[in-house]
Design an enzyme around this catalytic site. Structure first.
Site, short mmCIF file in Angstrom:
data_model
loop_
_atom_site.label_atom_id
_atom_site.label_comp_id
_atom_site.label_asym_id
_atom_site.label_seq_id
_atom_site.Cartn_x
_atom_site.Cartn_y
_atom_site.Cartn_z
N GLY A 21 0.84 -1.20 0.00
CA GLY A 21 0.00 0.00 0.00
C GLY A 21 0.87 1.24 0.00
O GLY A 21 1.93 1.28 -0.62
N THR A 42 -2.00 -2.26 7.94
CA THR A 42 -3.15 -2.66 7.15
C THR A 42 -2.69 -3.48 5.96
O THR A 42 -1.59 -3.29 5.46
CB THR A 42 -3.95 -1.44 6.64
OG1 THR A 42 -3.09 -0.61 5.86
CG2 THR A 42 -4.56 -0.65 7.77
N GLU A 77 -8.62 -1.12 2.82
CA GLU A 77 -7.52 -1.47 3.71
C GLU A 77 -8.06 -2.23 4.91
O GLU A 77 -8.96 -1.76 5.58
CB GLU A 77 -6.79 -0.21 4.16
CG GLU A 77 -6.17 0.55 2.99
CD GLU A 77 -5.54 1.86 3.43
OE1 GLU A 77 -4.78 1.84 4.41
OE2 GLU A 77 -5.83 2.89 2.80
N TYR A 98 2.81 -9.82 2.08
CA TYR A 98 2.58 -9.40 0.69
C TYR A 98 2.58 -10.63 -0.20
O TYR A 98 3.37 -11.55 0.00
CB TYR A 98 3.68 -8.45 0.21
CG TYR A 98 3.74 -7.17 1.00
CD1 TYR A 98 2.64 -6.31 1.05
CD2 TYR A 98 4.88 -6.81 1.70
CE1 TYR A 98 2.67 -5.14 1.78
CE2 TYR A 98 4.93 -5.63 2.43
CZ TYR A 98 3.83 -4.81 2.48
OH TYR A 98 3.87 -3.65 3.20
N ARG A 123 -18.88 3.37 10.86
CA ARG A 123 -19.09 4.82 10.71
C ARG A 123 -18.68 5.25 9.31
O ARG A 123 -17.93 4.56 8.62
CB ARG A 123 -18.28 5.59 11.75
CG ARG A 123 -16.78 5.42 11.59
CD ARG A 123 -15.99 6.31 12.54
NE ARG A 123 -14.56 6.01 12.48
CZ ARG A 123 -13.72 6.52 11.58
NH1 ARG A 123 -14.15 7.33 10.64
NH2 ARG A 123 -12.43 6.20 11.61
N LYS A 169 -14.33 10.07 7.47
CA LYS A 169 -14.30 11.50 7.74
C LYS A 169 -12.86 11.99 7.82
O LYS A 169 -11.93 11.19 7.95
CB LYS A 169 -15.05 11.85 9.03
CG LYS A 169 -14.55 11.14 10.28
CD LYS A 169 -15.37 11.59 11.50
CE LYS A 169 -14.77 11.06 12.78
NZ LYS A 169 -15.69 10.28 13.57
#
Length: 156
Positions: A16, A28, A80, A92, A105, A108
């Site tokens: 990532g 992650t 992720e 990986y 949620r 944000k």
């Protein structure tokens, strides 16, 4: 957001942005663009919880972010997965299987890295609470997590 759940997904873990572990202390696992593009286009961005399994390993609780990561101003949507377990090494190239069960949620932006980290810690606690519920525990045993022996799952 919920009509796609539970959502089963499997794909190779790719490198990532290298931020999760380094900046956030919260590693992650990232899916390739092809896997991200295969997600339902109308699935809401935000934070989800569910189960995850690397290769044929154990199934662990996880928290997942789908979206643009407003804090980092990404241009590409990413998916992720933070597996709530300590792995000794990177994985990986391994196949990550996940089942997304519920929504925590919306995505944000945050004023600071500290605020982001604290929100992620709260998401992790919420995920743990939810996944201890009997109706969520049963998905941990789903056959989806058992890759057939000898099946070629990656193209190495």
């Amino acid at each position: 957001a919920m009509r796609h759940l539970p959502y089963f997904c499997r794909g190779e873990v790719v490198k990532g942005f290298g931020r999760g572990s380094k900046e956030l202390g919260i590693p992650t696992a990232n899916f390739s663009e092809q896997v991200v593009e295969s997600f339902p286009s109308d699935i809401s961005t935000g934070i989800y919880y569910g189960w995850a399994c690397v290769g044929n390993g154990d199934v662990h609780k996880m928290v997942l972010s789908i979206g643009w990561n407003p804090f980092y101003k990404n241009f590409k949507k990413s998916v992720e997965t933070h597996i709530i377990h300590t792995f000794k090494e990177d994985f990986y190239g391994e196949i990550l299987s996940i089942v997304i069960i519920g929504y925590i949620r919306p995505e944000k932006n945050f004023d600071s890295l500290e605020a982001l980290i604290s929100a992620i810690q709260e998401d992790i606690e919420e995920a743990k609470r939810q996944l201890d519920l009997p109706e969520h525990l049963k998905l941990k045993e789903d056959n989806f997590f058992h890759l057939p022996e000898g099946k070629i799952v990656s193209n190495h």
